[in-house]
Design an enzyme around this catalytic site. Structure first.
Site, mmCIF file in Angstrom:
data_model
loop_
_atom_site.group_PDB
_atom_site.id
_atom_site.type_symbol
_atom_site.label_atom_id
_atom_site.label_comp_id
_atom_site.label_asym_id
_atom_site.label_seq_id
_atom_site.Cartn_x
_atom_site.Cartn_y
_atom_site.Cartn_z
ATOM 1 N N ARG A 216 45.299 30.103 32.298
ATOM 2 C CA ARG A 216 44.031 29.565 32.388
ATOM 3 C C ARG A 216 43.180 29.088 31.025
ATOM 4 O O ARG A 216 43.425 29.853 30.007
ATOM 5 C CB ARG A 216 42.880 31.214 32.786
ATOM 6 C CG ARG A 216 43.537 31.924 33.760
ATOM 7 C CD ARG A 216 42.755 31.399 35.033
ATOM 8 N NE ARG A 216 43.551 32.196 36.197
ATOM 9 C CZ ARG A 216 42.970 33.256 36.830
ATOM 10 N NH1 ARG A 216 42.010 33.662 36.586
ATOM 11 N NH2 ARG A 216 43.629 33.542 37.873
ATOM 12 N N GLU A 218 40.647 29.191 29.389
ATOM 13 C CA GLU A 218 39.255 30.161 29.202
ATOM 14 C C GLU A 218 38.441 29.402 28.047
ATOM 15 O O GLU A 218 39.087 29.275 27.019
ATOM 16 C CB GLU A 218 39.674 31.611 28.966
ATOM 17 C CG GLU A 218 40.539 32.151 30.135
ATOM 18 C CD GLU A 218 39.583 32.520 31.232
ATOM 19 O OE1 GLU A 218 38.386 32.377 31.388
ATOM 20 O OE2 GLU A 218 40.231 33.062 32.225
ATOM 21 N N ARG A 224 39.642 40.030 26.277
ATOM 22 C CA ARG A 224 40.228 40.494 27.339
ATOM 23 C C ARG A 224 40.596 39.006 28.236
ATOM 24 O O ARG A 224 41.123 39.171 29.259
ATOM 25 C CB ARG A 224 39.199 41.275 28.360
ATOM 26 C CG ARG A 224 38.002 40.451 28.801
ATOM 27 C CD ARG A 224 37.053 41.493 29.604
ATOM 28 N NE ARG A 224 36.300 40.682 30.544
ATOM 29 C CZ ARG A 224 35.848 41.286 31.773
ATOM 30 N NH1 ARG A 224 35.813 42.495 31.805
ATOM 31 N NH2 ARG A 224 35.027 40.586 32.409
ATOM 32 N N HIS A 225 40.452 37.855 27.539
ATOM 33 C CA HIS A 225 40.821 36.584 28.065
ATOM 34 C C HIS A 225 41.877 36.062 27.163
ATOM 35 O O HIS A 225 41.753 35.772 26.024
ATOM 36 C CB HIS A 225 39.734 35.881 28.320
ATOM 37 C CG HIS A 225 38.707 36.030 29.411
ATOM 38 N ND1 HIS A 225 37.647 36.863 29.149
ATOM 39 C CD2 HIS A 225 38.949 36.196 30.920
ATOM 40 C CE1 HIS A 225 37.096 36.950 30.511
ATOM 41 N NE2 HIS A 225 37.806 36.528 31.348
ATOM 42 N N GLU A 365 37.755 45.023 34.413
ATOM 43 C CA GLU A 365 38.506 44.711 35.709
ATOM 44 C C GLU A 365 39.647 44.445 35.256
ATOM 45 O O GLU A 365 40.169 43.769 34.212
ATOM 46 C CB GLU A 365 37.711 43.188 36.085
ATOM 47 C CG GLU A 365 38.428 42.791 37.186
ATOM 48 C CD GLU A 365 38.193 41.324 37.486
ATOM 49 O OE1 GLU A 365 37.073 40.954 37.331
ATOM 50 O OE2 GLU A 365 39.128 40.503 37.992
ATOM 51 N N SER A 368 41.868 42.252 41.165
ATOM 52 C CA SER A 368 40.727 41.622 42.049
ATOM 53 C C SER A 368 41.739 41.130 43.168
ATOM 54 O O SER A 368 42.752 40.412 42.949
ATOM 55 C CB SER A 368 40.247 40.522 41.252
ATOM 56 O OG SER A 368 38.919 40.098 42.187
ATOM 57 N N ARG A 416 46.000 43.213 30.775
ATOM 58 C CA ARG A 416 44.809 43.939 30.529
ATOM 59 C C ARG A 416 45.052 45.565 30.891
ATOM 60 O O ARG A 416 44.244 46.450 30.618
ATOM 61 C CB ARG A 416 43.762 43.292 31.735
ATOM 62 C CG ARG A 416 42.999 42.567 31.212
ATOM 63 C CD ARG A 416 41.574 42.196 31.923
ATOM 64 N NE ARG A 416 41.513 40.824 31.707
ATOM 65 C CZ ARG A 416 40.535 40.356 32.326
ATOM 66 N NH1 ARG A 416 39.916 41.002 33.308
ATOM 67 N NH2 ARG A 416 39.961 39.076 32.084
HETATM 68 P P1 ATP Z 1 37.364 37.721 34.599
HETATM 69 O O1 ATP Z 1 36.226 37.773 35.635
HETATM 70 O O2 ATP Z 1 37.593 39.088 33.981
HETATM 71 O O3 ATP Z 1 37.359 36.549 33.882
HETATM 72 P P2 ATP Z 1 38.775 36.815 36.780
HETATM 73 O O4 ATP Z 1 37.853 36.817 38.101
HETATM 74 O O5 ATP Z 1 38.922 35.248 36.469
HETATM 75 O O6 ATP Z 1 38.667 37.653 35.664
HETATM 76 P P3 ATP Z 1 41.179 36.678 38.770
HETATM 77 O O7 ATP Z 1 41.142 35.354 38.788
HETATM 78 O O8 ATP Z 1 40.410 37.645 39.992
HETATM 79 O O9 ATP Z 1 40.271 37.195 37.477
HETATM 80 O O10 ATP Z 1 42.344 37.114 38.554
HETATM 81 C C1 ATP Z 1 42.873 38.779 38.700
HETATM 82 C C2 ATP Z 1 43.271 39.575 37.310
HETATM 83 O O11 ATP Z 1 43.954 38.727 36.516
HETATM 84 C C3 ATP Z 1 42.017 39.955 36.971
HETATM 85 O O12 ATP Z 1 41.669 41.090 37.254
HETATM 86 C C4 ATP Z 1 42.644 39.952 35.246
HETATM 87 O O13 ATP Z 1 43.353 41.426 35.168
HETATM 88 C C5 ATP Z 1 43.681 38.978 35.295
HETATM 89 N N1 ATP Z 1 43.240 37.913 34.472
HETATM 90 C C6 ATP Z 1 42.632 36.755 34.754
HETATM 91 N N2 ATP Z 1 42.074 35.937 33.988
HETATM 92 C C7 ATP Z 1 42.901 36.593 32.776
HETATM 93 C C8 ATP Z 1 42.725 35.998 31.478
HETATM 94 N N3 ATP Z 1 42.123 34.636 31.069
HETATM 95 N N4 ATP Z 1 43.524 36.946 30.642
HETATM 96 C C9 ATP Z 1 43.971 37.906 30.897
HETATM 97 N N5 ATP Z 1 43.970 38.522 32.130
HETATM 98 C C10 ATP Z 1 43.393 37.754 33.205
#
Ligand code: ATP
Length: 442
Positions: A216, A218, A224-225, A365, A368, A416
């Protein structure tokens, strides 16, 4: 001992070996020279061995020990002897010491220093950072966590699969895609195996999981990302509702925590941690209730908005205070919030709401997911609502036209999870070599 193992590790030394000759190897943690006697603390993967050299026994070795810089790698052969003074209860009187690799001085990062270095310095010198047993313990626990997850899922009939990480289209929206050059055309690093794991539901490999990197881009720098994370992805067919999927997520957490409690006792001790058994079932908090709870905690948030980092944290505090609970589901997310998730199944009698859930751990979180929309026509409508170019999802959509069972699944962020399990302030502490906006090396 396997034939390819040439040293005895500290963990393998028992009183039965006292009086015998052994060969050990490791890093020189410290040398204390008292004039007539010196103590070299040799650290290996499991612990520290004291090597005691007497000047009058062997002057040459005594001088050699005095000259070895800290963190050099040595191999020592000598007699193992019980010792009341040495911390491990034994010491080695050396006959031979080979310096296999001499460390330069000064070290860019102290290994036994009491003063803590900042995370950046630690990550820049990760190989030295990992020589600290409490840092290594994090990754030993992470490995046990993954082992526990695998064992549980396999025992439930899930098959481990691998799907491509070089892909033509994303599933989670364009802004966090990493474009790459793929021969003479463009491609992306996979944000999630979403499209492939759903594709597999149409094959008979209908209960699967994958543990692999997801990518990602980000934009924001948070604790947490990260740009590359370990995603545990689960998908299962012939479900009746999101509840079935939640039951599996719950099973993964309960069983992997138990596996860690059972198989990483020493490592947990090194971190001074005890992991509590969570009580099941984890509470289910409907999104609407969660919003009210966050509001009551003093945050301003409207229905239909994302709880956000602060909202999740506030909810975590309330759940801890009122229910003494670290793990809970937030359920029934509004369709508007999950609109980007074009594949979420909406409630038949209330299309404004989905069965989608998050699993939160200590106010963050970690998972999901939910039931997906498996009906082709409805899925097409939802994709159109999201202004998606249907042509680029051809392979995905095709599978829905030739027999697709109802199904659901989730994405579960492994780092996470470990971050929260071990109360680490930053997800990067749970990644060996984290990737983020500013970090590409090491
Ligand atoms: P957030 O809202 O916290 O950015 P997200 O909604 O983008 O997360 P999902 O796409 O639903 O996350 O991904 C499922 C799971 O993958 C998340 O609950 C998280 O544990 C993990 N995850 C997602 N993006 C990241 C990231 N950039 N770094 C670490 N873990 C991630």
């Amino acid at each position: 001992m396997p034939q390819w193992q040439h040293i005895t590790y500290s963990k393998e030394i028992t009183p039965a070996l006292f009086g015998q000759q052994v060969t050990v190897g490791g890093w020189v943690q410290d040398v204390r020279n008292l004039g007539a006697i010196s103590f070299l603390q040799l650290r290996d993967r499991d612990g520290v061995i004291q090597v005691t050299t007497l000047k009058k026994r062997n002057k040459e070795l005594f001088d050699l020990v005095a000259s070895i810089p800290r963190e050099s790698v040595v191999r020592v052969t000598g007699m193992l002897k019980e010792s009341k003074e040495a911390r491990a209860g034994f010491e080695i009187l050396p006959d031979k010491i080979d310096i296999l690799s001499k460390a330069e001085t000064p070290l860019p990062l102290g290994v036994v220093d009491k003063v803590g270095a900042d995370l950046d310095t630690r990550l820049n010198n990760r190989f030295l950072d990992l020589r600290k047993e409490e840092i290594r313990a994090i990754f030993q626990i992470e490995a046990k966590t993954i082992e526990g997850i695998r064992r549980f899922l396999m025992s439930e009939g899930f098959i481990e699969v691998s799907t491509p990480k070089i892909v033509a289209a994303g599933a989670e929206g364009g802004s966090t895609l990493f474009p790459i050059k793929y021969f003479d055309r463009g491609a992306y690093l996979a944000q999630s195996p979403q499209l492939y794991k759903q594709n597999l539901m149409a094959t008979g490999l209908d209960r699967i999981f994958e543990i692999a990197h997801a990518y990602r881009a980000e934009a924001s720098d948070t604790v947490r990302h990260i740009a590359e994370f370990i995603s545990l992805d689960v998908e299962m067919a012939f479900i009746e509702s999101s509840e079935d999927v939640m039951a599996v997520a719950e099973g993964i957490v309960v069983n992997s925590l138990e596996h860690v409690r059972e198989h990483a006792k020493v490592e947990l001790q090194k971190l001074g941690l005890e992991i509590e058994k969570p009580s099941i079932p984890f509470p289910r908090v409907k999104y609407k209730e969660a919003v009210e709870m966050v509001r009551a905690a003093g945050l301003s948030i409207e229905h239909g908005e994302d709880l956000g980092t602060e909202g999740e944290k506030a909810l975590g505090e309330v759940m801890k205070r009122e229910k003494n609970c670290d793990l809970y589901f937030i359920t029934e997310f509004p369709t508007a919030l999950k609109r980007g998730t074009f594949y979420a199944k909406r409630f038949e009698d209330d299309p404004e709401t989905t069965g989608y859930f998050d699993l939160d751990y200590k106010g963050q979180e970690i998972v999901s997911g939910g039931q997906r929309e498996h009906r082709y026509d409805v899925l097409i409508e939802q994709m159109k609502e999201n202004n998606l170019n249907l042509d680029s999802f051809d392979f995905y959509l095709k599978a829905f036209r030739f027999g697709m069972p109802p199904h659901g699944g989730f994405g579960f962020g492994v780092e996470r999870y470990v971050q929260k399990m071990l109360n680490l302030g930053n997800i990067r502490e749970a990644v060996l070599y984290p990737r983020d906006r500013s970090r590409l090396i090491p």
